[in-house]
Design a protein around this motif. Structure first.
Motif, PDB file in Angstrom:
ATOM      1  N   ARG A   1      41.200  41.289  40.257  1.00 49.31           N
ATOM      2  CA  ARG A   1      41.051  40.960  41.683  1.00 49.31           C
ATOM      3  C   ARG A   1      40.214  39.700  41.875  1.00 49.31           C
ATOM      4  NH1 ARG A   1      36.931  42.069  44.888  1.00 49.31           N
ATOM      5  NH2 ARG A   1      36.073  43.690  43.501  1.00 49.31           N
TER       6      ARG A   1
ATOM      7  N   GLU B   1      42.121  36.487  41.072  1.00 47.98           N
ATOM      8  CA  GLU B   1      42.978  36.118  42.194  1.00 47.98           C
ATOM      9  C   GLU B   1      42.162  35.428  43.281  1.00 47.98           C
ATOM     10  OE1 GLU B   1      45.176  39.362  43.784  1.00 47.98           O
ATOM     11  OE2 GLU B   1      46.311  39.728  41.957  1.00 47.98           O
TER      12      GLU B   1
ATOM     13  N   GLY C   1      43.863  37.382  47.930  1.00 45.97           N
ATOM     14  CA  GLY C   1      44.553  38.039  46.825  1.00 45.97           C
ATOM     15  C   GLY C   1      45.946  38.437  47.235  1.00 45.97           C
TER      16      GLY C   1
ATOM     17  N   HIS D   1      47.258  41.532  47.304  1.00 45.65           N
ATOM     18  CA  HIS D   1      47.286  42.717  48.159  1.00 45.65           C
ATOM     19  C   HIS D   1      46.902  42.312  49.581  1.00 45.65           C
ATOM     20  CE1 HIS D   1      46.226  46.643  49.832  1.00 45.65           C
ATOM     21  NE2 HIS D   1      46.824  47.214  48.795  1.00 45.65           N
TER      22      HIS D   1
ATOM     23  N   ASN E   1      43.219  42.442  50.652  1.00 42.74           N
ATOM     24  CA  ASN E   1      42.234  41.502  50.126  1.00 42.74           C
ATOM     25  C   ASN E   1      42.222  40.266  51.017  1.00 42.74           C
ATOM     26  OD1 ASN E   1      41.554  43.136  47.935  1.00 42.74           O
ATOM     27  ND2 ASN E   1      43.192  42.311  46.673  1.00 42.74           N
TER      28      ASN E   1
ATOM     29  N   CYS F   1      38.314  44.223  50.400  1.00 43.70           N
ATOM     30  CA  CYS F   1      38.931  44.046  49.081  1.00 43.70           C
ATOM     31  C   CYS F   1      39.257  45.417  48.512  1.00 43.70           C
ATOM     32  CB  CYS F   1      38.008  43.271  48.142  1.00 43.70           C
ATOM     33  SG  CYS F   1      36.426  44.069  47.826  1.00 43.70           S
TER      34      CYS F   1
ATOM     35  N   ASP G   1      41.227  47.381  44.858  1.00 39.38           N
ATOM     36  CA  ASP G   1      41.938  47.384  43.578  1.00 39.38           C
ATOM     37  C   ASP G   1      42.030  48.825  43.114  1.00 39.38           C
ATOM     38  OD1 ASP G   1      39.488  48.019  42.075  1.00 39.38           O
ATOM     39  OD2 ASP G   1      38.932  45.929  42.407  1.00 39.38           O
TER      40      ASP G   1
END
Length: 705
Positions: free
Chosen positions: A432, A435, A562, A564, A567, A589, A591
């Motif tokens: 993460r 990214e 990121g 996702h 994020n 954020c 993950d």
């Protein structure tokens, strides 16, 4: 049986060739020649060959072996001399320390002054120069921030220590426990605990020994990373790789110093994934303690390079560091883990790197006792550069941990199963953050990333990302159970209670004064994904944000950090609010290891500085937020229920196994650094957290415990 092979062929003669032992006369002649000339030329070797009846190759090999033998003997002699010299110096140091301890000043009859007055004055001059530089820098920032020189600023009126500028009306004050310690102010704490000895105090012999330890650890790490079954076994329930300790003990037999105790357990895990960063860039971040903390802000709470034992080639291959690290879970109820360890980097092949950590005993002359018998066995990562800006990373995490106190039942599943500090969490965080770094250095922005007010340039976008990154790092460092914190538990609404700690803020990136941090952890029978969506959705913010007074918020700027969609960095504006000049900077954020939503109020002048692309380092932020971790015990109960077994979940229909939520706030109690914490401030923050938790449970239809 006759094989049919001619015994006189060259191959047969080579197989029959036996070891030749020189005669005493030959050895005597060779030794005499070696004393005169250890490196004979070809003509001298031919002459010896004729005199002694030996082949020139035999003469050449004898001299090579003799030179090697002499080198080994010299090294042994040097090592013995160094050990003797080291022991002599150590004894002298002990004698000098003892003499200094008992010395008496001949003038006054008392102990001598700690330092010469000249050096005291010189230190004061240096400190004054540093403070003047700091004042000039702050003046420059303040003139940009407020639109006028600092000489025109009005005098600051300090906030009284007896009041807290926080409006939380209509809350009844819960009963606070009689054991509450209001004297929580620890002052300015060091970034790491005191070192066992001064940096640079290691002898060459000790460095050589540590280099051997690091080389052996590197060999073990590479085998652990590249060997599969039976050394590593996959768990049937979650698919995670776990170490087969019997196979490990056969492959890597240990000496008698292996830890054996009922309170010591082994944790070992392995995982692999691709990350959006080249191998050399990753290596550079690992070999710099500050960048290493930036790469793992949710795991590494404190880190320091104590000594560079070997710089290696360009600080990479062959580099050997002695380091300190403290690892945490983002909750105040689980103690951190501290290690002194060696970090060794090696380039194995052209596109293959490895970085290994292994604990080292730092005790010296019984002056330093380690806080626990926990240690990090060879752990680290093997990095394969994919030549397209990506790397494939295989992470191995192996520790022997001494639990000095029982693990809190909320997080017992995470810790006991090796998830809390395991390889999967390290890799998920790395993936993460890589990214995020890739997004930070990208030029330009997409149309979705820009709202109103627009971010006029790529520099403005990067400035906002840096400010958000500092906000996240500050939040992570304030929420854990680091040894730099002193948490006091209030009687609260659950078995965790509200825990508070206080520190003096002198960081230019925080409001100056006394800051009160408060946190609590709860379990919710709702999946982590649903909880994360609830917190980051601006439409539902008024359901949990006590300080919004029921007002909704609007996202006015958005930056993806990121792949996702969760994020991202957002700039929020409260609607129908009396504070029209205040915005909210928020970063969310997520993950596979967990999620976070962190936010901090920020005013319009500060936002203008950020939007223009200027350095945001001196913009004060005081972040609050939430951490969301999967409930491993709840997940096990859900799996048992799905298999027809008993379920312990209080809300079986919620699915997913539940979440562990930590709610944390930071509040400026007083702008006076010397102010004391008071009962009114503690009561207010206790009410704030209790009400927030109640509103979260009500919004998510969870039972109130």
């Amino acid at each position: 049986m006759d094989s049919g092979e001619d015994p006189d062929t060259p191959d047969a003669q080579r197989r029959k060739k036996r070891y030749h032992r020189h005669t005493p006369k030959q050895i005597q002649t060779l030794e005499a020649m070696f004393k005169e000339c250890p490196h004979p030329d070809e003509k001298q070797r031919m002459q010896l060959s004729r005199e002694l009846g030996l082949e020139p190759r035999q003469i050449k090999f004898w001299f090579q072996n003799r030179r090697t033998q002499m080198k080994v003997q010299n090294e042994r002699s040097d090592n013995c001399s160094l050990r003797a010299e080291n022991e002599r110096i150590r004894c002298e140091n002990i004698a000098i320390k003892e003499a200094l301890r008992n010395i008496i000043c001949p003038t006054c009859g008392g102990p001598p002054a700690a330092e010469d007055s000249f050096f005291d004055e010189e230190k004061l001059r240096m400190e004054n120069a540093r403070l003047k530089e700091e004042l000039d820098r702050v003046s420059s920032v303040a003139s940009k921030y407020l639109g006028r020189p600092i000489t025109q600023l009005p005098s600051i009126q300090p906030i009284p220590a007896s009041s807290l500028d926080l409006s939380v009306g209509g809350f009844s004050s819960p009963s606070l426990g009689p054991s509450l310690d209001l004297d929580l102010l620890p002052g300015n704490l060091p970034s790491v605990p005191p070192l066992p000895f001064p940096p640079g105090g290691m002898s060459e012999v000790e460095k050589s020994l540590m280099a051997d330890v690091a080389a052996n650890a590197m060999g073990e790490l590479i085998r652990l990373a590249q060997t599969d079954e039976p050394l590593w076994m996959k768990s049937g329930s979650d698919g995670r790789e776990r170490l087969n300790l019997e196979s490990y003990d056969r492959l890597f037999p240990r000496s008698g110093n292996q830890l054996k105790s009922p309170v010591i357990h082994s944790e070992a895990s392995r995982a692999s994934c691709g990350v959006m960063m080249g191998a050399t860039s990753l290596v550079d971040m690992f070999m710099d303690s500050s960048k290493w903390m930036e790469l793992f802000p949710t795991i590494v709470s404190r880190a320091r390079t104590i000594e560079v034992l070997s710089p290696g080639m360009g600080g990479r291959s062959g580099s050997l560091l002695l380091m300190y690290g403290e690892f945490q879970i983002l909750t105040p109820v689980i103690p951190t883990r501290e290690f002194y360890f060696l970090r060794y980097c090696q380039q194995i092949e052209q596109h293959l790197w490895a970085v290994v950590d292994v604990s080292v005993d730092m005790s010296r002359e019984n002056l330093f006792a380690p806080p626990s018998r926990s240690r990090r066995l060879p752990s680290g990562c093997v990095i394969h550069d994919m030549a397209n800006g990506y790397s494939k990373v295989t992470w191995v995490e192996h520790m022997e941990i001494e639990e000095k106190s029982p693990i809190h039942h909320l997080y017992r599943g995470l810790v006991v199963k090796g998830v809390a500090f395991g390889a999967q969490r390290w890799l998920a965080t790395m993936e993460r953050m890589c990214e995020r770094f890739a997004t930070l250095i990208m030029h330009g922005s997409s149309g979705r990333d820009l709202g109103a007010p627009t971010i006029p340039s790529a520099e403005g976008k990067r400035s906002m990302m840096k400010l958000a990154q500092r906000m996240m790092s500050n939040f992570c460092s304030s929420i854990g159970a680091s040894t730099g914190h002193r948490w006091t538990t209030l009687s609260g609404m659950n078995d965790v209670g509200v825990r508070v700690t206080v520190h003096k803020s002198v960081d230019p990136g925080q409001p100056s004064g006394v800051v009160l941090s408060a946190a609590t952890s709860i379990r919710l029978p709702v999946s982590p994904e649903n909880v994360f969506s609830f917190f980051r959705n601006e439409q539902t913010r008024s359901q949990w944000d006590v300080l919004s007074n029921g007002n909704s918020v609007q996202e006015v700027a958005h930056i993806s950090s990121g792949q996702h969609p969760g994020n991202c960095i957002s700039l929020l504006r409260a609607l129908n609010s009396s504070q029209s000049n205040m915005l909210i900077l928020q970063e969310s954020c997520t993950d596979s290891s967990g999620s976070m939503v962190v936010y901090a109020p920020i005013d319009l002048p500060a936002i203008n500085i950020v939007m223009s692309g200027e350095d945001p380092s001196y913009i004060p932020l005081l972040p609050s937020g939430f951490t969301i971790l999967p409930d491993e015990d709840g997940a096990a109960a859900a799996a048992a229920a799905a298999a027809g077994g008993p379920s312990t979940s209080s809300n079986p229909g919620s699915g997913g196994g539940g979440s562990l939520i930590t709610v944390a706030f930071q509040i400026l109690v007083s702008s006076l650094p010397s102010a004391r914490l008071n009962l009114e401030s503690v009561t207010t923050v206790n009410n704030l957290i209790s009400t927030t938790v109640q509103q979260i449970k009500a919004a998510l239809n969870c039972p109130t415990l």
